[in-house]
Scaffold this motif. Structure first.
Motif, PDB file in Angstrom:
ATOM      1  N   ARG A  50     -29.204   3.506   4.316  1.00  0.00           N
ATOM      2  CA  ARG A  50     -30.181   4.615   4.511  1.00  0.00           C
ATOM      3  C   ARG A  50     -31.621   4.390   3.926  1.00  0.00           C
ATOM      4  O   ARG A  50     -31.792   3.500   3.056  1.00  0.00           O
ATOM      5  CB  ARG A  50     -29.849   5.809   3.362  1.00  0.00           C
ATOM      6  CG  ARG A  50     -28.327   6.343   3.844  1.00  0.00           C
ATOM      7  CD  ARG A  50     -28.109   7.495   2.604  1.00  0.00           C
ATOM      8  NE  ARG A  50     -26.697   8.111   2.915  1.00  0.00           N
ATOM      9  CZ  ARG A  50     -26.432   8.904   3.699  1.00  0.00           C
ATOM     10  NH1 ARG A  50     -27.444   9.805   4.468  1.00  0.00           N
ATOM     11  NH2 ARG A  50     -25.199   9.496   3.905  1.00  0.00           N
ATOM     12  N   VAL A  51     -32.501   4.825   4.831  1.00  0.00           N
ATOM     13  CA  VAL A  51     -33.963   4.555   4.549  1.00  0.00           C
ATOM     14  C   VAL A  51     -34.531   6.186   4.299  1.00  0.00           C
ATOM     15  O   VAL A  51     -34.411   6.886   5.584  1.00  0.00           O
ATOM     16  CB  VAL A  51     -34.724   3.674   5.560  1.00  0.00           C
ATOM     17  CG1 VAL A  51     -36.184   3.841   5.402  1.00  0.00           C
ATOM     18  CG2 VAL A  51     -34.060   2.479   5.674  1.00  0.00           C
ATOM     19  N   ASP A  52     -35.242   6.471   3.473  1.00  0.00           N
ATOM     20  CA  ASP A  52     -35.728   7.866   3.141  1.00  0.00           C
ATOM     21  C   ASP A  52     -34.482   8.927   3.442  1.00  0.00           C
ATOM     22  O   ASP A  52     -34.797  10.123   3.977  1.00  0.00           O
ATOM     23  CB  ASP A  52     -36.874   8.241   3.819  1.00  0.00           C
ATOM     24  CG  ASP A  52     -38.036   7.301   3.613  1.00  0.00           C
ATOM     25  OD1 ASP A  52     -37.962   6.852   2.300  1.00  0.00           O
ATOM     26  OD2 ASP A  52     -38.813   6.904   4.785  1.00  0.00           O
ATOM     27  N   GLY A  53     -33.156   8.544   3.242  1.00  0.00           N
ATOM     28  CA  GLY A  53     -32.316   9.410   3.342  1.00  0.00           C
ATOM     29  C   GLY A  53     -31.270   9.356   4.677  1.00  0.00           C
ATOM     30  O   GLY A  53     -30.373   9.894   4.901  1.00  0.00           O
ATOM     31  N   ASN A  54     -32.017   8.747   5.929  1.00  0.00           N
ATOM     32  CA  ASN A  54     -31.482   8.591   6.975  1.00  0.00           C
ATOM     33  C   ASN A  54     -30.830   7.353   7.181  1.00  0.00           C
ATOM     34  O   ASN A  54     -31.115   6.578   6.817  1.00  0.00           O
ATOM     35  CB  ASN A  54     -32.893   8.764   7.931  1.00  0.00           C
ATOM     36  CG  ASN A  54     -33.595  10.012   8.192  1.00  0.00           C
ATOM     37  OD1 ASN A  54     -32.807  10.840   8.044  1.00  0.00           O
ATOM     38  ND2 ASN A  54     -34.973   9.779   8.029  1.00  0.00           N
ATOM     39  N   ILE A  55     -29.546   7.555   7.937  1.00  0.00           N
ATOM     40  CA  ILE A  55     -28.712   6.424   8.017  1.00  0.00           C
ATOM     41  C   ILE A  55     -29.115   5.610   9.386  1.00  0.00           C
ATOM     42  O   ILE A  55     -29.341   6.099  10.338  1.00  0.00           O
ATOM     43  CB  ILE A  55     -27.159   7.005   8.364  1.00  0.00           C
ATOM     44  CG1 ILE A  55     -26.478   7.750   7.309  1.00  0.00           C
ATOM     45  CG2 ILE A  55     -26.402   5.705   8.821  1.00  0.00           C
ATOM     46  CD1 ILE A  55     -25.321   8.560   7.628  1.00  0.00           C
ATOM     47  N   VAL A  56     -29.504   4.402   9.203  1.00  0.00           N
ATOM     48  CA  VAL A  56     -30.177   3.536   9.955  1.00  0.00           C
ATOM     49  C   VAL A  56     -29.478   2.317  10.226  1.00  0.00           C
ATOM     50  O   VAL A  56     -29.780   1.284  10.973  1.00  0.00           O
ATOM     51  CB  VAL A  56     -31.511   3.067   9.476  1.00  0.00           C
ATOM     52  CG1 VAL A  56     -32.545   4.359   9.378  1.00  0.00           C
ATOM     53  CG2 VAL A  56     -31.616   2.112   8.217  1.00  0.00           C
ATOM     54  N   GLY A  57     -28.247   1.909   9.539  1.00  0.00           N
ATOM     55  CA  GLY A  57     -27.609   0.943   9.595  1.00  0.00           C
ATOM     56  C   GLY A  57     -25.956   0.858   9.151  1.00  0.00           C
ATOM     57  O   GLY A  57     -25.976   1.963   8.167  1.00  0.00           O
ATOM     58  N   ARG A  58     -25.040   0.259   9.443  1.00  0.00           N
ATOM     59  CA  ARG A  58     -23.947   0.162   9.085  1.00  0.00           C
ATOM     60  C   ARG A  58     -23.419  -1.063   8.808  1.00  0.00           C
ATOM     61  O   ARG A  58     -23.520  -1.925   9.795  1.00  0.00           O
ATOM     62  CB  ARG A  58     -22.957   1.148   9.737  1.00  0.00           C
ATOM     63  CG  ARG A  58     -22.537   0.383  11.237  1.00  0.00           C
ATOM     64  CD  ARG A  58     -21.540   1.201  11.880  1.00  0.00           C
ATOM     65  NE  ARG A  58     -20.863   0.298  12.832  1.00  0.00           N
ATOM     66  CZ  ARG A  58     -19.756   0.658  13.607  1.00  0.00           C
ATOM     67  NH1 ARG A  58     -19.771   1.783  14.161  1.00  0.00           N
ATOM     68  NH2 ARG A  58     -19.433  -0.161  14.321  1.00  0.00           N
ATOM     69  N   ALA A  59     -22.074  -1.323   8.013  1.00  0.00           N
ATOM     70  CA  ALA A  59     -21.256  -2.353   8.056  1.00  0.00           C
ATOM     71  C   ALA A  59     -19.776  -2.162   7.911  1.00  0.00           C
ATOM     72  O   ALA A  59     -19.557  -1.183   6.990  1.00  0.00           O
ATOM     73  CB  ALA A  59     -21.575  -3.389   6.750  1.00  0.00           C
ATOM     74  N   ALA A  60     -18.885  -2.636   8.946  1.00  0.00           N
ATOM     75  CA  ALA A  60     -17.757  -2.101   8.981  1.00  0.00           C
ATOM     76  C   ALA A  60     -16.940  -3.334   8.531  1.00  0.00           C
ATOM     77  O   ALA A  60     -17.154  -4.351   8.603  1.00  0.00           O
ATOM     78  CB  ALA A  60     -17.332  -1.892  10.394  1.00  0.00           C
TER      79      ALA A  60
END
Length: 351
Positions: free
Chosen positions: A64-74
């Protein structure tokens, strides 16, 4: 930036459902760029049943950046008998690349693997780039662009390229499909016959499908990935069928019965989305080694395409992935009309 694990929600309406859906959307955005097509995308409601499979446990890390989801790892593991291997994937929205988010997610998911005692990580990256210097697969078949962002990222983290898969598309409908099917059936001979079904596996075939599912994990080319055996049972087949009821996609299966023994010796599966304007996904295709040489691969492929045309016509195309060294199956696909559109690099890191 904050990295946190999201427990996989039981449903999209449950706590965490919206965050899970956003993570799937991010993966789709990144894959559409790397593979050059959005046809590969799965919707959150299609993905969730797979992520809840107890035989293939998943974990999900969010950036998260500033609360927004911008990436993920599975993070995924499979066979209970194999405690060494984990499958991982990192996706970051393009506008947030170059900020260290991918690095942080990769660090976190590798730490997670190490904490579980995993010693081998496998990762897959798509590419449509064909120019410039190439990094060849050690199998001798296929390559990836050395200067691609994903290639440089993985090499810097001590991953090694082990295999290259071809992504191919088949436009639908297939010309002269009935003629192809008749020719394949004649070449295979009277000892083999095709059986088809929609959705759940008929009771009489569950044990045979379990054998074929297990052999899919050992007989398909995996090069230096050394993917472990993934053991299926009739009970696991039934459980998987039950989970599929929660997905809006439909499975069409074609299998070949060896008539003298009454056993299934090959199968192939198409995963069909509910929306007619979306691409169909080709799942596993396997013929047991002891029954190869009778054109059963061609018979299975065209039989299930004919099954698709009868039961779910109107879709624009079919996508399939095949190892570049798997020339017998590539020959079948090319004869039917599949055309290469992208490649996927398969990578390994030993911890």
């Amino acid at each position: 930036m904050l990295i946190e694990e999201l427990p996989i929600p039981a449903t999209l309406d449950a706590p965490g459902g919206a965050e899970f859906a956003r993570a799937i959307e991010i993966g789709n955005v990144v894959e559409a760029i790397s593979f050059g097509t959005a046809d590969i995308a799965y919707r959150p409601e299609e993905e969730l049943p797979h992520w809840l499979d107890p035989h293939s446990p998943h974990r999900l890390l969010l950036a998260r950046v500033d609360g927004n989801i911008v990436g993920r790892a599975a993070y995924e593991t499979k066979s209970a008998e194999d405690t060494d291997t984990a499958w991982i994937g990192v996706s970051v929205l393009p506008e947030f690349e170059g900020c260290g988010i991918g690095r942080a997610l990769a660090d976190a998911v590798e730490r997670l693997a190490a904490s579980e005692g995993r010693t081998k990580l496998l990762a897959y990256t798509g590419t449509t780039e064909y120019g410039g210097e190439r990094l060849a697969s050690p199998t001798g078949f296929g390559s990836v662009p050395r200067d691609a962002r994903a290639t440089r990222f993985l090499l810097a983290r001590d991953y090694s390229l082990e295999q290259v898969e071809r992504v191919s598309r088949l436009p639908l409908p297939v010309d002269a499909l009935e003629s192809l099917l008749a020719s394949a059936a004649a070449a295979s001979g009277p000892d083999y016959r095709v059986v088809t079904w929609i959705g759940a596996t008929p009771d009489q075939w569950r044990a045979d499908i379990a054998v074929l599912g297990t052999r899919m994990s050992t007989d398909a080319p995996s090069a230096g990935l050394e993917e472990p055996e993934d053991v299926w049972t009739a009970e696991r087949v039934a459980e998987a069928d039950e989970r599929d009821l929660a997905s809006p996609r439909t499975r069409l299966t074609a299998a070949v019965e060896h008539v003298p023994s009454g056993r299934l010796v090959g199968y192939t599966v198409l995963s069909v989305p509910a929306q007619r304007d979306r691409c169909v996904d080709q799942y596993a295709t396997l013929v047991l080694r002891e029954h190869r040489g009778y054109r059963l691969g061609m018979l299975l492929k065209v039989a299930n395409l004919a099954h698709l045309e009868r039961e779910r016509p109107g879709h624009p195309s079919v996508l399939t992935f095949n190892a570049e060294e798997n020339r017998p199956m590539l020959d079948v696909n090319e004869a039917v009309g599949f055309v290469p559109i992208a490649h996927e690099g398969a990578w390994r890191k030993d911890l």
